[in-house]
Design a protein around this motif. Structure first.
Motif, PDB file in Angstrom:
ATOM      1  N   GLY A 157      32.007 -66.890  20.286  1.00  0.00           N
ATOM      2  CA  GLY A 157      31.172 -65.871  19.653  1.00  0.00           C
ATOM      3  C   GLY A 157      31.398 -64.519  20.310  1.00  0.00           C
ATOM      4  N   ILE A 158      31.737 -63.530  19.505  1.00  0.00           N
ATOM      5  CA  ILE A 158      31.949 -62.154  19.967  1.00  0.00           C
ATOM      6  C   ILE A 158      30.798 -61.311  19.442  1.00  0.00           C
ATOM      7  N   PHE A 159      30.119 -60.574  20.323  1.00  0.00           N
ATOM      8  CA  PHE A 159      28.982 -59.743  19.918  1.00  0.00           C
ATOM      9  C   PHE A 159      29.152 -58.360  20.536  1.00  0.00           C
ATOM     10  N   GLU A 160      29.152 -57.325  19.692  1.00  0.00           N
ATOM     11  CA  GLU A 160      29.471 -55.979  20.143  1.00  0.00           C
ATOM     12  C   GLU A 160      28.432 -54.961  19.664  1.00  0.00           C
ATOM     13  N   ILE A 161      27.833 -54.237  20.612  1.00  0.00           N
ATOM     14  CA  ILE A 161      26.970 -53.106  20.258  1.00  0.00           C
ATOM     15  C   ILE A 161      27.771 -51.821  20.075  1.00  0.00           C
ATOM     16  N   PRO A 162      28.825 -51.568  20.876  1.00  0.00           N
ATOM     17  CA  PRO A 162      29.627 -50.360  20.638  1.00  0.00           C
ATOM     18  C   PRO A 162      30.067 -50.267  19.179  1.00  0.00           C
ATOM     19  N   GLU A 163      30.034 -49.054  18.645  1.00  0.00           N
ATOM     20  CA  GLU A 163      30.256 -48.854  17.216  1.00  0.00           C
ATOM     21  C   GLU A 163      30.824 -47.464  16.978  1.00  0.00           C
ATOM     22  N   ARG A 164      31.844 -47.383  16.137  1.00  0.00           N
ATOM     23  CA  ARG A 164      32.441 -46.087  15.827  1.00  0.00           C
ATOM     24  C   ARG A 164      31.598 -45.382  14.768  1.00  0.00           C
ATOM     25  N   ALA A 165      30.445 -44.849  15.226  1.00  0.00           N
ATOM     26  CA  ALA A 165      29.511 -44.162  14.342  1.00  0.00           C
ATOM     27  C   ALA A 165      29.091 -42.863  15.010  1.00  0.00           C
ATOM     28  N   VAL A 166      28.945 -41.816  14.218  1.00  0.00           N
ATOM     29  CA  VAL A 166      28.650 -40.494  14.756  1.00  0.00           C
ATOM     30  C   VAL A 166      27.331 -40.482  15.523  1.00  0.00           C
ATOM     31  N   LEU A 167      26.280 -41.074  14.951  1.00  0.00           N
ATOM     32  CA  LEU A 167      24.976 -41.063  15.613  1.00  0.00           C
ATOM     33  C   LEU A 167      25.019 -41.771  16.962  1.00  0.00           C
ATOM     34  N   VAL A 168      25.744 -42.865  17.025  1.00  0.00           N
ATOM     35  CA  VAL A 168      25.852 -43.612  18.280  1.00  0.00           C
ATOM     36  C   VAL A 168      26.615 -42.794  19.316  1.00  0.00           C
ATOM     37  N   LEU A 169      27.681 -42.120  18.888  1.00  0.00           N
ATOM     38  CA  LEU A 169      28.439 -41.268  19.802  1.00  0.00           C
ATOM     39  C   LEU A 169      27.591 -40.115  20.332  1.00  0.00           C
ATOM     40  N   VAL A 170      26.801 -39.504  19.463  1.00  0.00           N
ATOM     41  CA  VAL A 170      25.934 -38.403  19.893  1.00  0.00           C
ATOM     42  C   VAL A 170      24.927 -38.893  20.932  1.00  0.00           C
ATOM     43  N   ALA A 171      24.338 -40.061  20.699  1.00  0.00           N
ATOM     44  CA  ALA A 171      23.362 -40.614  21.647  1.00  0.00           C
ATOM     45  C   ALA A 171      24.002 -40.907  22.997  1.00  0.00           C
ATOM     46  N   THR A 172      25.281 -41.291  22.986  1.00  0.00           N
ATOM     47  CA  THR A 172      25.977 -41.642  24.220  1.00  0.00           C
ATOM     48  C   THR A 172      26.115 -40.442  25.155  1.00  0.00           C
ATOM     49  N   ILE A 173      26.136 -39.232  24.609  1.00  0.00           N
ATOM     50  CA  ILE A 173      26.273 -38.024  25.427  1.00  0.00           C
ATOM     51  C   ILE A 173      25.138 -37.910  26.448  1.00  0.00           C
ATOM     52  N   PHE A 174      23.983 -38.494  26.140  1.00  0.00           N
ATOM     53  CA  PHE A 174      22.824 -38.396  27.029  1.00  0.00           C
ATOM     54  C   PHE A 174      22.799 -39.500  28.090  1.00  0.00           C
ATOM     55  N   THR A 175      23.880 -40.266  28.214  1.00  0.00           N
ATOM     56  CA  THR A 175      23.931 -41.380  29.163  1.00  0.00           C
ATOM     57  C   THR A 175      23.569 -40.976  30.592  1.00  0.00           C
ATOM     58  N   PRO A 176      24.106 -39.871  31.154  1.00  0.00           N
ATOM     59  CA  PRO A 176      23.727 -39.529  32.537  1.00  0.00           C
ATOM     60  C   PRO A 176      22.220 -39.390  32.728  1.00  0.00           C
ATOM     61  N   LEU A 177      21.527 -38.830  31.755  1.00  0.00           N
ATOM     62  CA  LEU A 177      20.070 -38.723  31.840  1.00  0.00           C
ATOM     63  C   LEU A 177      19.436 -40.112  31.837  1.00  0.00           C
ATOM     64  N   PHE A 178      19.923 -40.992  30.956  1.00  0.00           N
ATOM     65  CA  PHE A 178      19.380 -42.351  30.895  1.00  0.00           C
ATOM     66  C   PHE A 178      19.595 -43.090  32.210  1.00  0.00           C
ATOM     67  N   VAL A 179      20.776 -42.922  32.808  1.00  0.00           N
ATOM     68  CA  VAL A 179      21.069 -43.577  34.086  1.00  0.00           C
ATOM     69  C   VAL A 179      20.112 -43.080  35.164  1.00  0.00           C
ATOM     70  N   ALA A 180      19.906 -41.769  35.210  1.00  0.00           N
ATOM     71  CA  ALA A 180      19.012 -41.184  36.216  1.00  0.00           C
ATOM     72  C   ALA A 180      17.582 -41.698  36.063  1.00  0.00           C
ATOM     73  N   LEU A 181      17.119 -41.832  34.835  1.00  0.00           N
ATOM     74  CA  LEU A 181      15.758 -42.309  34.597  1.00  0.00           C
ATOM     75  C   LEU A 181      15.623 -43.804  34.895  1.00  0.00           C
TER      76      LEU A 181
END
Length: 274
Positions: A157-181
């Motif tokens: 079974g292969i299960f993947e959250i990564p997705e080639r979608a614009v909204l997901v890519l935009v949300a990923t830009i905020f990763t450093p903030l999420f890591v810090a929190l």
């Protein structure tokens, strides 16, 4: 908007990359998956496949820091599936795996040595899973993972959250903030996590780069289906592909499930869910 798949590199995949930073980054991924219950859409799919194959053991490949496995173990137990999990990875995060073995009271174990998902050792028997790591592999290597499962006669079974979608890519830009929190809440606590997050921010930057690359390397449902078509000469196998939404987010879990089954005209059965 269609985004082409780009086979870029992730820092955590590189043998030269510092193990400390890799482990802290996979700890963060594990924390996010558990905290926000990103595994929930997977439970009915995996439970159905486990019942179909009568599997009693799961061999998780490319486990990183454990990902959703602890929560899945509890959720599947609630479904009446009392399973044991074995974690494995090319670069195993041993501190995290030892922590999970202890906190799960032995229901989750791990392999200390490096395991290549393209050539799984024969002594690792059970239903194979890969969570959020299949996109790391080039198409030829991805096919090799599937072919190895088919030749061994093991369900996968292969299960993947990564997705080639614009909204997901935009949300990923905020990763450093999420890591810090998130960092103060990640367990087990260690001072080096604070140092490499807040003093020298290598963990947030690693998660940012690898997060963006993960989205750009993700396979679509159609691409996963095409990977199985080249396995026609192997043993009879049934394949199922599709995606399910993650509640309250724009994201989805894309999946590929395969297990030994009947053939039609010498070709493996293949089905794409809506």
């Amino acid at each position: 908007m269609s985004i082409p798949r780009l086979q870029l590199f992730e820092l955590e995949d590189q043998s030269w990359f510092p193990a400390t930073i890799r482990d802290l980054a996979t700890d963060y991924i594990h924390f996010i998956e558990i905290t926000f219950q990103l595994h929930r859409p997977v439970v009915p799919l995996l439970a159905d496949a486990l019942r179909t194959t009568r599997a009693e053991q799961i061999v998780d490949l490319c486990s990183g820091g454990g990902g959703p496995i602890p929560a899945l173990q509890r959720a599947l137990a609630a479904e009446g599936l009392d399973l044991r999990f074995t974690l494995s990875d090319r670069f195993p995060n041993l501190p995290a795996m030892r922590w999970l073995e202890t906190t799960s009271h032995g229901r989750i174990t791990f392999v200390e040595h490096s395991v290549d998902a393209r050539a799984v050792p024969q002594d690792l028997k059970g239903f194979r899973t890969i969570f959020n790591s299949f996109h790391h592999f080039r198409p030829d290597d991805a096919k090799a993972i599937l072919r190895d499962a088919v030749q061994a006669g093991k369900p996968i079974g292969i299960f993947e959250i990564p997705e080639r979608a614009v909204l997901v890519l935009v949300a990923t830009i905020f990763t450093p903030l999420f890591v810090a929190l998130a960092t103060p809440f990640i367990r087990p606590f260690c001072w080096r996590r604070l140092f490499w997050t807040y003093v020298v921010p290598l963990v947030p930057l690693t998660c940012l780069w690898d997060g963006i690359v993960s989205q750009l390397r993700a396979y679509t449902v159609q691409e996963l289906g095409r990977l199985t078509q080249d396995l026609a000469d192997d043993d009879a196998y049934e394949w199922r592909t599709g995606h399910v939404p993650i509640r309250c987010t724009p994201a989805h879990v894309t999946y590929l499930l395969g297990h030994p089954g009947e053939t039609a005209g010498g070709m493996p059965h293949s089905r794409t869910d809506p």
